[in-house]
Design an enzyme around this catalytic site. Structure first.
Site: not given
Ligand code: BG6
Length: 460
Positions: A86, A207, A226, A231, A317
């Protein structure tokens, strides 16, 4: 860069999902290239033995690593040790120290839920396992500006900034790094890469799949936390940054920060939030959830280069396709006729960067249409790369952290600048509109870009 190479790799959360999908395959790829020369110590709560862990590693590599290479797997198995326990129990860090043996410069990779970061960081500090070590963590770095700062304070109570590696795996994608090569490795682009020639910039991370079993995580995050805060803003920074001056790696990160600081937080009418129909029935999701699975933003950069050029960013998504793509649209040429002929083919020039699933760079141009009637048409001049030849982002980033190279990691001021942009959009400040699966999100998204243009929808 003269940092010494790490002499051990410690993987916290080795029995978890991230290790299964990304980390084992990356370590296996390192071993296949003959680059795994250090002990690998897994840490997790599960009381597994080494055999069970190895079976899990084999399964992971078979499913996500393109198949098991027995020689590489043998090398990994030989180096793999396991320290169960743990994270709140000091005994686990004693086990870790023992497993580390002679190693003096371990990399600790925290593939664990963010809520456990402080416990583990403090445990590493107290036990002496942090001495000479580096720490690698995954986004999200906090869930807003205040918690990002608090996480940073925890990290800095044990590690100095040079020893902290914040992963945003988009920075490890070759296709994303290629934006820099295309921009700064060519001389034809710079004269036009500014407000005089660029009409608008669009970045789409679409996505086709939904939250895929991560409903509980998504309820805490939503699309803005997220993928937009990290990103997509990283992609915007690479597209918009000034060329870094001097050979110093920090100059590159300084320029990214300057872009983020130039972005005005979008106003309420510059944001659309959506949720796909069926999200509320996903496991781990509240039946009345208002969390967004889609977000679209219009952003303005207050800088000499980009003033009045809108940047549109969109992520979601259960959209029509899975594709990450940038479209930079140029202004139309001033003259549409010559020698008595119409020259208007409909679409202005563009640059298109496809960053996933495959890599493409395309230049949209107007040419004479075949047929001898003097009509014009749009074509794309095109370069693409076989995805099979790309190195996986985690593979590259793990190697970079072990080598002590910070270039492809986020610096704290970048993280904070990105939170400053999205913070006003958090906490469900705007309504969330339902959208149909396999669509391009709520209808209101179109109004962000119209009437002057329509969204560029990437192909599947
Ligand atoms: C992740 C997210 O950081 O990036 C996900 O948590 C997302 O929700 C993913 O699907 C997308 O990454 P990639 O490389 O598949 O475009």
């Amino acid at each position: 860069m003269n940092a010494p190479h790490a002499d051990a790799l410690v993987l916290f959360g080795i029995t978890g999902d991230l290790a299964y999908k990304k980390i084992f395959p990356s370590v296996h790829a390192m071993a296949r290239r003959g680059e795994l020369a250090v002990p690998v110590v897994g840490v997790a709560r599960e009381g597994w033995d080494r055999e069970r862990l190895l079976a899990r590693a084999r399964e992971s590599i078979a499913e996500h690593g393109g198949g098991v290479d027995e020689r590489a797997f043998g090398a990994l198995a030989e180096r793999l040790r396991y320290a169960p326990g743990d994270y709140t129990d000091p005994a686990v860090y004693d086990r870790l120290r023992e497993a580390l043996g002679e190693a003096r410069r371990p990399v600790h990779y925290l593939a664990i839920p963010p809520s456990l970061f402080p416990v583990v960081v403090e445990g590493l500090g107290r036990s002496g396992c942090a001495r000479g070590a580096r720490v690698v963590l995954e986004k999200p770095f906090g869930r807003d500006l205040a918690s990002a700062r608090s996480l940073n304070r925890t990290l800095h109570s044990v590690f100095d900034e040079d020893s902290i590696f914040r992963i945003d795996h988009y920075l490890g994608k070759e296709t994303v790094q290629n934006i820099l090569y295309f921009r700064f490795g060519n001389s034809f682009l710079e004269p036009i890469w500014n407000r005089n020639y660029v009409e608008r910039v669009e970045v789409t991370l679409a996505e086709r799949f939904g939250v895929a079993g991560r409903g509980k995580f998504y309820e805490e995050a939503g699309a803005i936390r997220d993928v937009v805060q990290n990103h997509l803003l990283q992609v915007v920074a690479l597209l918009a940054m000034e060329p870094p001056v001097g050979p110093d790696m920090e100059a590159f990160r300084d320029e990214k920060v300057r872009v983020l600081k130039s972005i005005r937080p979008p106003a309420a009418n510059e944001v659309v939030r959506g949720q796909y129909a069926g999200y509320r029935a996903e496991r781990g999701v509240a039946p009345d959830s208002r969390v967004e699975t889609f977000a679209a933003l219009r952003m303005h950069l207050d800088s000499w280069r980009w003033q009045d050029v809108p940047f549109f960013v969109r992520a979601g998504k259960r959209l029509a396709v899975t594709a990450t793509e940038v479209l930079v649209t140029l202004k139309r040429p001033p003259q549409r006729r010559f020698s008595g002929r119409e020259f208007d083919s409909g679409a202005p020039n563009h640059f298109r960067f496809r960053m996933g699933p495959n890599m493409e760079i395309a230049l949209g141009a107007t040419v004479l249409a075949a047929g001898g009637r003097g009509a014009s048409e749009n074509v794309e001049l095109f370069a693409c790369r076989d995805p099979g030849r790309q190195v996986e982002p985690y593979d590259l980033l793990l190697g970079a952290a072990m080598a002590g190279d910070h270039l492809l990691f986020a610096r704290q001021d970048e993280v904070e600048a990105a939170w400053r942009i999205v913070e006003p959009l958090l906490e469900h400040s705007s309504p969330v509109a339902e959208y149909a699966p396999e669509s391009w999100g709520p209808a209101a998204t179109d109004a962000l870009i119209e009437p002057r243009a329509r969204w560029h929808d990437p192909k599947g």
